[in-house]
Design a protein around this motif. Structure first.
Motif, PDB file in Angstrom:
ATOM      1  N   ASN A  30       0.843  -1.203   0.000  1.00  0.00           N
ATOM      2  CA  ASN A  30       0.000   0.000   0.000  1.00  0.00           C
ATOM      3  C   ASN A  30       0.879   1.255   0.000  1.00  0.00           C
ATOM      4  N   PRO A  31       0.791   2.099  -1.034  1.00  0.00           N
ATOM      5  CA  PRO A  31       1.674   3.273  -1.112  1.00  0.00           C
ATOM      6  C   PRO A  31       1.500   4.251   0.045  1.00  0.00           C
ATOM      7  N   LEU A  32       0.319   4.268   0.656  1.00  0.00           N
ATOM      8  CA  LEU A  32       0.108   5.150   1.798  1.00  0.00           C
ATOM      9  C   LEU A  32       0.865   4.657   3.033  1.00  0.00           C
ATOM     10  N   LYS A  33       1.164   3.353   3.064  1.00  0.00           N
ATOM     11  CA  LYS A  33       1.885   2.782   4.200  1.00  0.00           C
ATOM     12  C   LYS A  33       3.392   2.747   3.975  1.00  0.00           C
ATOM     13  N   THR A  34       3.811   2.584   2.712  1.00  0.00           N
ATOM     14  CA  THR A  34       5.235   2.431   2.391  1.00  0.00           C
ATOM     15  C   THR A  34       5.830   3.671   1.748  1.00  0.00           C
ATOM     16  N   GLU A  35       5.130   4.810   1.843  1.00  0.00           N
ATOM     17  CA  GLU A  35       5.581   6.069   1.249  1.00  0.00           C
ATOM     18  C   GLU A  35       5.859   5.870  -0.249  1.00  0.00           C
ATOM     19  N   SER A  36       4.785   5.453  -0.935  1.00  0.00           N
ATOM     20  CA  SER A  36       4.794   5.245  -2.393  1.00  0.00           C
ATOM     21  C   SER A  36       5.814   4.189  -2.818  1.00  0.00           C
ATOM     22  N   GLY A  37       5.978   3.178  -1.985  1.00  0.00           N
ATOM     23  CA  GLY A  37       6.859   2.066  -2.327  1.00  0.00           C
ATOM     24  C   GLY A  37       8.322   2.292  -2.055  1.00  0.00           C
ATOM     25  N   GLU A  38       8.663   3.407  -1.409  1.00  0.00           N
ATOM     26  CA  GLU A  38      10.083   3.700  -1.164  1.00  0.00           C
ATOM     27  C   GLU A  38      10.711   2.707  -0.194  1.00  0.00           C
ATOM     28  N   TRP A  39       9.906   2.216   0.766  1.00  0.00           N
ATOM     29  CA  TRP A  39      10.456   1.352   1.807  1.00  0.00           C
ATOM     30  C   TRP A  39      10.051  -0.108   1.588  1.00  0.00           C
ATOM     31  N   ILE A  40      10.375  -0.613   0.403  1.00  0.00           N
ATOM     32  CA  ILE A  40      10.168  -2.021   0.077  1.00  0.00           C
ATOM     33  C   ILE A  40      11.502  -2.585  -0.419  1.00  0.00           C
ATOM     34  N   SER A  41      11.931  -3.688   0.150  1.00  0.00           N
ATOM     35  CA  SER A  41      13.144  -4.355  -0.321  1.00  0.00           C
ATOM     36  C   SER A  41      12.829  -5.830  -0.520  1.00  0.00           C
ATOM     37  N   CYS A  45      13.499 -11.954  -5.593  1.00  0.00           N
ATOM     38  CA  CYS A  45      12.187 -11.730  -6.211  1.00  0.00           C
ATOM     39  C   CYS A  45      12.033 -10.243  -6.473  1.00  0.00           C
ATOM     40  N   ASP A  46      11.163  -9.912  -7.383  1.00  0.00           N
ATOM     41  CA  ASP A  46      10.905  -8.517  -7.742  1.00  0.00           C
ATOM     42  C   ASP A  46       9.577  -8.110  -7.112  1.00  0.00           C
ATOM     43  N   PRO A  47       9.568  -7.075  -6.255  1.00  0.00           N
ATOM     44  CA  PRO A  47       8.314  -6.672  -5.613  1.00  0.00           C
ATOM     45  C   PRO A  47       7.160  -6.433  -6.587  1.00  0.00           C
ATOM     46  N   LYS A  48       7.489  -5.976  -7.788  1.00  0.00           N
ATOM     47  CA  LYS A  48       6.435  -5.663  -8.756  1.00  0.00           C
ATOM     48  C   LYS A  48       5.732  -6.917  -9.272  1.00  0.00           C
ATOM     49  N   VAL A  49       6.470  -8.027  -9.325  1.00  0.00           N
ATOM     50  CA  VAL A  49       5.878  -9.265  -9.845  1.00  0.00           C
ATOM     51  C   VAL A  49       6.102 -10.424  -8.878  1.00  0.00           C
ATOM     52  N   ALA A  50       6.231 -10.102  -7.585  1.00  0.00           N
ATOM     53  CA  ALA A  50       6.520 -11.143  -6.595  1.00  0.00           C
ATOM     54  C   ALA A  50       5.419 -12.199  -6.556  1.00  0.00           C
ATOM     55  N   ASP A  51       4.152 -11.763  -6.705  1.00  0.00           N
ATOM     56  CA  ASP A  51       3.068 -12.748  -6.671  1.00  0.00           C
ATOM     57  C   ASP A  51       3.204 -13.743  -7.816  1.00  0.00           C
ATOM     58  N   ALA A  52       3.608 -13.241  -8.991  1.00  0.00           N
ATOM     59  CA  ALA A  52       3.795 -14.135 -10.131  1.00  0.00           C
ATOM     60  C   ALA A  52       4.989 -15.071  -9.908  1.00  0.00           C
ATOM     61  N   PHE A 111      12.192 -13.453  -0.287  1.00  0.00           N
ATOM     62  CA  PHE A 111      11.402 -12.709   0.700  1.00  0.00           C
ATOM     63  C   PHE A 111      11.282 -11.244   0.317  1.00  0.00           C
ATOM     64  N   LEU A 112      10.312 -10.602   0.952  1.00  0.00           N
ATOM     65  CA  LEU A 112      10.087  -9.164   0.783  1.00  0.00           C
ATOM     66  C   LEU A 112       9.962  -8.516   2.153  1.00  0.00           C
ATOM     67  N   VAL A 113      10.423  -7.282   2.253  1.00  0.00           N
ATOM     68  CA  VAL A 113      10.308  -6.521   3.493  1.00  0.00           C
ATOM     69  C   VAL A 113       9.577  -5.221   3.185  1.00  0.00           C
ATOM     70  N   TYR A 114       8.406  -5.066   3.783  1.00  0.00           N
ATOM     71  CA  TYR A 114       7.608  -3.847   3.614  1.00  0.00           C
ATOM     72  C   TYR A 114       7.673  -3.057   4.921  1.00  0.00           C
ATOM     73  N   THR A 115       8.230  -1.864   4.879  1.00  0.00           N
ATOM     74  CA  THR A 115       8.295  -1.009   6.063  1.00  0.00           C
ATOM     75  C   THR A 115       7.139  -0.018   6.023  1.00  0.00           C
ATOM     76  N   HIS A 116       6.255  -0.115   7.008  1.00  0.00           N
ATOM     77  CA  HIS A 116       5.077   0.755   7.067  1.00  0.00           C
ATOM     78  C   HIS A 116       5.325   1.914   8.032  1.00  0.00           C
TER      79      HIS A 116
END
Length: 474
Positions: A30-41, A45-52, A111-116
């Protein structure tokens, strides 16, 4: 800092694996939680297609092992790290979450790390694929895994100079969430315990000084009864100090002030080293009087400034700063060192990120090579592409990344093993740089504060760099 229990994420009834993965990803990124995706590592895997990518790994796992659990399948695991408000930046929180996931999974799972940052406390959501990178097995949520991840998380926090919960309770009822004020309001006792910690962080030298800090924080204190009670606006009843237990009873707080505490693991009494007294920023008394402060505050501020002037002089003597030029040069040198370490850490982080990205692309390219070869053989058929779109996109993205990096006939790609071997020493260097960075930052802040006090005493400056202290009894 606190880490919640490990939570398995199931497919669930009435939805496909793809829909289950997409639902998780949409909430986490959620961009409102991750400051428009800035805090995703991410790792492997690629966060944009991690589900795939997770979906592809499940398909490969089923093909290789012949196992499938349907709606009961665990697609990923989720844990959360929460940090005390105000003591960490989103960037550092994300780095710690990445280290936690890498060490706990031993690099065997993507793995993915989402910082909210949408709550008062910064927190990480760490998601790792249940399927291993080699598709031959899955993560097993072993007995005691929650304890293991908490211990590892606590270790990382101590390593980074952050606070931890000394005696965490079982995770039933969202204990950590209540401690941080996550979902439900904090109890009066929990609020009081946090206020006690905040007061003790200001290093009162006596119990009376501690009580003064608590009064300044808005608490009404009754010391005339057998047990001290605290009352805050909006509370129906006061809270007795002896009901707090642990490190928050009157005896325990007195011991914490004097540096004496009881080791709960062995029941023996030890004496901690007394904290070094550091000078605080001098108060601009005239400005405070113009803001409406009275004669009582003026008297207290004058004595406070006198004490801080003495502490500043003592600091100068202890560090051999016998002239203003020496103080100015050392302050400038500390700032240069801090800036150099900041730059170095950013360079190391960029190197680690580039290494991880290249590993990911190499793995994806290898995974999808056969599919892409079949796609070419099919004459780039639209029907074939629609059926294997995820694999094809991953392959093309990896190939473009190689081209952008200049890999071709004359420049061979490194192996994943080579990249992982190169990753480790850089990560170790970054850890050492982080430790030096924290030390340099503390030294720089201290010198800037001392220089500011000296400038004020000499009448050469007007504004301070740090918040002024709360008033305490003399």
């Amino acid at each position: 800092m606190a880490t919640t229990r490990i939570m398995p994420l199931h497919i669930g009834k009435g939805r496909s694996l793809a829909k289950a993965l997409k639902a998780v990803a949409e909430y986490m990124e959620n961009p409102l939680k991750t400051e428009s995706g800035e805090w995703i590592s991410s790792y492997e895997c690629d966060p944009k297609v991690a589900d795939a990518e997770f979906l592809l790994s499940k398909s490969r796992y089923a093909t290789i092992t012949g196992r499938s659990q349907g709606a009961h399948d665990i697609i990923a695991y989720h844990t959360r790290q929460s940090f005390r408000p105000g003591e960490i930046t989103p960037e550092e929180a994300n780095r710690i979450g990445y280290e936690l996931a890498m060490r706990f999974t031993k690099g065997r799972h993507a793995f993915l790390v989402y910082t909210h940052t949408d709550r008062a406390h910064i927190h990480n959501h760490v998601i790792w694929n249940s399927t291993r990178l080699d598709y031959t097995g899955k993560f097993r949520n072993f007995l005691g895994s929650a304890f293991a991840v908490r211990r590892l998380s606590d270790y990382l926090c101590v390593e980074h100079g952050l606070s931890i919960i000394q005696n965490p309770q079982p995770s039933r009822g969202n204990t950590y969430g209540r401690w941080l004020g996550d979902d439900k309001p904090l109890s009066h006792k929990a609020q009081l315990m946090m206020a006690v910690d905040a007061a003790l962080e200001q290093q009162p030298t006596t119990f009376d000084a501690f009580l003064s800090l608590m009064r300044a924080a808005g608490y009404t204190i009754n010391t005339r009864r057998k047990h001290i009670t605290f009352f805050a606006p909006g509370w129906g009843q006061p809270v007795r100090m002896d009901t707090l237990r642990g490190m928050y009873t009157e005896v325990a707080v007195r011991d914490r002030i004097t540096g004496r505490h009881v080791d709960s693991s062995g029941g023996r009494e030890t004496v901690a080293a007394q904290p070094v007294q550091r000078p605080s920023l001098l108060i601009d008394i005239q400005a405070k009087i113009q803001q409406g402060k009275g004669a009582g505050y003026e008297r207290w501020a004058k004595v406070f400034n006198l004490k801080q002037a003495a502490q500043t002089l003592l600091y100068l003597q202890q560090h051999g700063l016998d002239s203003y030029d020496a103080l100015r040069e050392k302050t400038a040198a500390s700032t240069v060192r801090f800036d150099a370490l900041s730059k170095k850490i950013k360079e190391l982080e960029a190197e680690l990120k580039a290494n991880g990205e290249l590993q990911k692309h190499i793995v994806n390219y290898s995974k999808t090579r056969e599919t892409y070869a079949a796609y070419r053989k099919a004459g780039y058929s639209k029907a074939f592409r629609a059926e294997h779109e995820t694999d094809i996109l991953l392959h093309q993205t990896a190939k473009k990344a190689f081209d952008d990096l200049g890999y071709g006939r004359d420049k061979k790609l490194p192996t994943v093993k080579m990249l992982r071997e190169a990753y480790t020493p850089v990560l170790e260097e970054k850890k050492k740089a982080n430790a030096a960075y924290r030390q340099a930052k503390a030294e720089m802040r201290e010198l800037l504060l001392v220089k500011e006090n000296v400038d004020r005493l000499l009448g050469t400056t007007g504004r301070g760099r740090e918040p002024e202290p709360e008033r305490t009894d003399l």
